[in-house]
Design an enzyme around this catalytic site. Structure first.
Site, PDB file in Angstrom:
ATOM      1  CG  ASN A  90      -3.644  16.760  -6.992  1.00 13.24           C
ATOM      2  OD1 ASN A  90      -3.421  15.642  -6.494  1.00 13.24           O
ATOM      3  ND2 ASN A  90      -3.279  17.865  -6.388  1.00 13.24           N
ATOM      4  CB  ALA A  91      -1.616  12.129  -7.589  1.00 13.88           C
ATOM      5  CB  VAL A  92      -6.045  10.258 -10.995  1.00 11.77           C
ATOM      6  CG1 VAL A  92      -6.531   9.249 -12.029  1.00 11.77           C
ATOM      7  CG2 VAL A  92      -6.749  10.026  -9.657  1.00 11.77           C
ATOM      8  CD  GLU A 117      -2.490   1.358   2.690  1.00  4.25           C
ATOM      9  OE1 GLU A 117      -2.166   0.584   3.634  1.00  4.25           O
ATOM     10  OE2 GLU A 117      -3.395   2.198   2.770  1.00  4.25           O
ATOM     11  N   GLY A 173      10.023  11.217 -10.412  1.00  3.29           N
ATOM     12  CA  GLY A 173       8.853  10.483  -9.912  1.00  3.29           C
ATOM     13  C   GLY A 173       8.675   9.149 -10.616  1.00  3.29           C
ATOM     14  CD  GLN A 212       6.400  18.711  -7.697  1.00  5.09           C
ATOM     15  OE1 GLN A 212       5.623  19.298  -8.438  1.00  5.09           O
ATOM     16  NE2 GLN A 212       6.177  18.574  -6.397  1.00  5.09           N
ATOM     17  CB  VAL A 213       7.926  18.288 -14.355  1.00  3.67           C
ATOM     18  CG1 VAL A 213       7.340  17.915 -15.721  1.00  3.67           C
ATOM     19  CG2 VAL A 213       6.797  18.716 -13.448  1.00  3.67           C
ATOM     20  N   GLY A 233      11.371  13.744 -14.278  1.00  3.81           N
ATOM     21  CA  GLY A 233      11.423  12.287 -14.431  1.00  3.81           C
ATOM     22  C   GLY A 233      11.758  11.529 -13.163  1.00  3.81           C
TER      23      GLY A 233
HETATM   24  C1  SCA Z   1       3.487  14.497 -13.052  1.00  2.00           C
HETATM   25  N1  SCA Z   1       2.799  14.114 -14.118  1.00  2.00           N
HETATM   26  C2  SCA Z   1       1.515  14.286 -13.898  1.00  2.00           C
HETATM   27  C3  SCA Z   1       1.418  14.848 -12.600  1.00  2.00           C
HETATM   28  N2  SCA Z   1       2.675  14.939 -12.099  1.00  2.00           N
HETATM   29  N3  SCA Z   1       0.450  14.053 -14.649  1.00  2.00           N
HETATM   30  C4  SCA Z   1      -0.746  14.366 -14.149  1.00  2.00           C
HETATM   31  N4  SCA Z   1      -0.933  14.882 -12.906  1.00  2.00           N
HETATM   32  C5  SCA Z   1       0.130  15.136 -12.124  1.00  2.00           C
HETATM   33  N5  SCA Z   1      -0.060  15.645 -10.927  1.00  2.00           N
HETATM   34  C6  SCA Z   1       3.294  13.524 -15.342  1.00  2.00           C
HETATM   35  C7  SCA Z   1       4.487  14.223 -15.952  1.00  2.00           C
HETATM   36  O1  SCA Z   1       4.089  15.252 -16.816  1.00  2.00           O
HETATM   37  C8  SCA Z   1       5.140  13.088 -16.698  1.00  2.00           C
HETATM   38  O2  SCA Z   1       4.470  12.843 -17.904  1.00  2.00           O
HETATM   39  C9  SCA Z   1       4.876  11.896 -15.792  1.00  2.00           C
HETATM   40  O3  SCA Z   1       3.728  12.225 -15.029  1.00  2.00           O
HETATM   41  C10 SCA Z   1       6.021  11.613 -14.842  1.00  2.00           C
HETATM   42  O4  SCA Z   1       6.608  12.816 -14.437  1.00  2.00           O
HETATM   43  P1  SCA Z   1       7.851  12.869 -13.456  1.00  2.00           P
HETATM   44  O5  SCA Z   1       8.724  14.008 -13.839  1.00  2.00           O
HETATM   45  O6  SCA Z   1       8.464  11.524 -13.379  1.00  2.00           O
HETATM   46  O7  SCA Z   1       7.106  13.171 -12.114  1.00  2.00           O
HETATM   47  P2  SCA Z   1       7.624  14.038 -10.865  1.00  2.00           P
HETATM   48  O8  SCA Z   1       7.176  15.451 -11.018  1.00  2.00           O
HETATM   49  O9  SCA Z   1       9.070  13.788 -10.653  1.00  2.00           O
HETATM   50  O10 SCA Z   1       6.798  13.361  -9.694  1.00  2.00           O
HETATM   51  C11 SCA Z   1       5.397  13.275  -9.741  1.00  2.00           C
HETATM   52  C12 SCA Z   1       4.796  13.645  -8.361  1.00  2.00           C
HETATM   53  C13 SCA Z   1       5.170  15.091  -8.073  1.00  2.00           C
HETATM   54  C14 SCA Z   1       3.284  13.448  -8.444  1.00  2.00           C
HETATM   55  C15 SCA Z   1       5.380  12.707  -7.320  1.00  2.00           C
HETATM   56  O11 SCA Z   1       4.667  15.929  -9.082  1.00  2.00           O
HETATM   57  C16 SCA Z   1       4.721  15.579  -6.721  1.00  2.00           C
HETATM   58  O12 SCA Z   1       5.430  15.424  -5.725  1.00  2.00           O
HETATM   59  N6  SCA Z   1       3.536  16.228  -6.654  1.00  2.00           N
HETATM   60  C17 SCA Z   1       3.027  16.824  -5.415  1.00  2.00           C
HETATM   61  C18 SCA Z   1       2.654  15.779  -4.401  1.00  2.00           C
HETATM   62  C19 SCA Z   1       1.631  14.788  -4.916  1.00  2.00           C
HETATM   63  O13 SCA Z   1       0.689  15.156  -5.613  1.00  2.00           O
HETATM   64  N7  SCA Z   1       1.841  13.512  -4.569  1.00  2.00           N
HETATM   65  C20 SCA Z   1       0.956  12.437  -4.955  1.00  2.00           C
HETATM   66  C21 SCA Z   1      -0.183  12.473  -3.988  1.00  2.00           C
HETATM   67  P3  SCA Z   1       5.253  12.436 -19.244  1.00  2.00           P
HETATM   68  O14 SCA Z   1       5.954  11.154 -18.897  1.00  2.00           O
HETATM   69  O15 SCA Z   1       4.170  12.276 -20.267  1.00  2.00           O
HETATM   70  O16 SCA Z   1       6.204  13.561 -19.515  1.00  2.00           O
HETATM   71  S1  SCA Z   1      -0.979  10.968  -3.910  1.00  2.00           S
HETATM   72  C22 SCA Z   1      -0.223  10.088  -2.684  1.00  2.00           C
HETATM   73  O17 SCA Z   1       0.681  10.520  -2.045  1.00  2.00           O
HETATM   74  C23 SCA Z   1      -0.695   8.703  -2.391  1.00  2.00           C
HETATM   75  C24 SCA Z   1      -2.027   8.704  -1.819  1.00  2.00           C
HETATM   76  C25 SCA Z   1      -2.125   9.434  -0.523  1.00  2.00           C
HETATM   77  O18 SCA Z   1      -2.441   8.776   0.452  1.00  2.00           O
HETATM   78  O19 SCA Z   1      -1.924  10.664  -0.565  1.00  2.00           O
END
Ligand code: SCA
Length: 169
Positions: free
Chosen positions: A124-126, A81, A97, A92-93, A95
């Site tokens: 927003n993370a879907v 999980e 993640g 971020q963005v 690669g």
């Molecule tokens: C990145 N991408 C997204 C996106 N973030 N697409 C849609 N929605 C988003 N929010 C896309 C990028 O454009 C890229 O697409 C691909 O996903 C991978 O990008 P990356 O560079 O590898 O991603 P990175 O930015 O390094 O990391 C993604 C991540 C980050 C979500 C972890 O943006 C982040 O920390 N966001 C804020 C926190 C967050 O939202 N965490 C997830 C919450 P291409 O390959 O097409 O270029 S959910 C969670 O934590 C679990 C559930 C819970 O209990 O909360």
């Protein structure tokens, strides 16, 4: 230049094991989660990151944590999980993640013997999870996960099957 930087990236997986360096990284990761997941109570984040039944895969650059995934392996049920996932905002963005998720899958399969991941994804993370191979369709039999994972408001349950052979990293 990009390759040079990625060459300094390191992916590690630790639980709260009392080793100083691991604790420093886990505290850094906890702070990233607190900042990136503002709807999550900070005490809840600390509790799970420091809980000994959870592990965290972390991205380390120049010896500093820049992001990570905290998960709980249910070894008897062969699924994990995902509790939290974040990359620090200025990294971020790039690669990271995606690479983090691949390291998680490889570790979960090869070290813990897991076949699936489940997570309650933030709305927003879907999109991110779909790109990482997660689906909203749950194929895992309910008796393998029901009663194990905590439901959480506003999240969408998503599943990912780990390929048994694919080299992820
Ligand atoms: C990145 N991408 C997204 C996106 N973030 N697409 C849609 N929605 C988003 N929010 C896309 C990028 O454009 C890229 O697409 C691909 O996903 C991978 O990008 P990356 O560079 O590898 O991603 P990175 O930015 O390094 O990391 C993604 C991540 C980050 C979500 C972890 O943006 C982040 O920390 N966001 C804020 C926190 C967050 O939202 N965490 C997830 C919450 P291409 O390959 O097409 O270029 S959910 C969670 O934590 C679990 C559930 C819970 O209990 O909360």
């Amino acid at each position: 230049r990009r390759e040079e930087e990625s060459g300094r990236l390191k992916f590690v997986c630790y639980a709260n094991d009392g080793i100083d360096q691991h604790m420093i990284w886990l505290i850094g990761l906890k702070n990233i989660f607190a900042r990136q997941l503002p709807n999550m109570p900070k005490e809840y984040i600390v509790r799970l990151v420091m809980d000994r039944s959870h592990k965290s895969v972390m991205v380390i650059r120049h010896n500093h944590v820049v992001g990570g995934i905290t998960f709980r392996p249910y070894v008897s049920q062969k699924f994990g999980e995902i509790a939290f996932l974040a990359i620090t905002s200025d990294e971020q963005v790039k690669g990271y993640g995606t690479r983090l998720m691949n390291h998680l899958k490889q570790h979960a399969r090869d070290v813990d013997g897991l076949t699936h991941f489940l997570t309650y994804a933030d709305n927003n993370a879907v999109g991110y999870f779909i790109k990482q191979g997660f689906t909203k369709e749950i194929n895992l039999e309910k008796d393998r996960w029901q009663g194990y994972i905590k439901e959480y408001d506003g999240g969408i349950l998503m599943e990912c099957r780990i390929d048994p052979k694919l080299p992820y990293t």
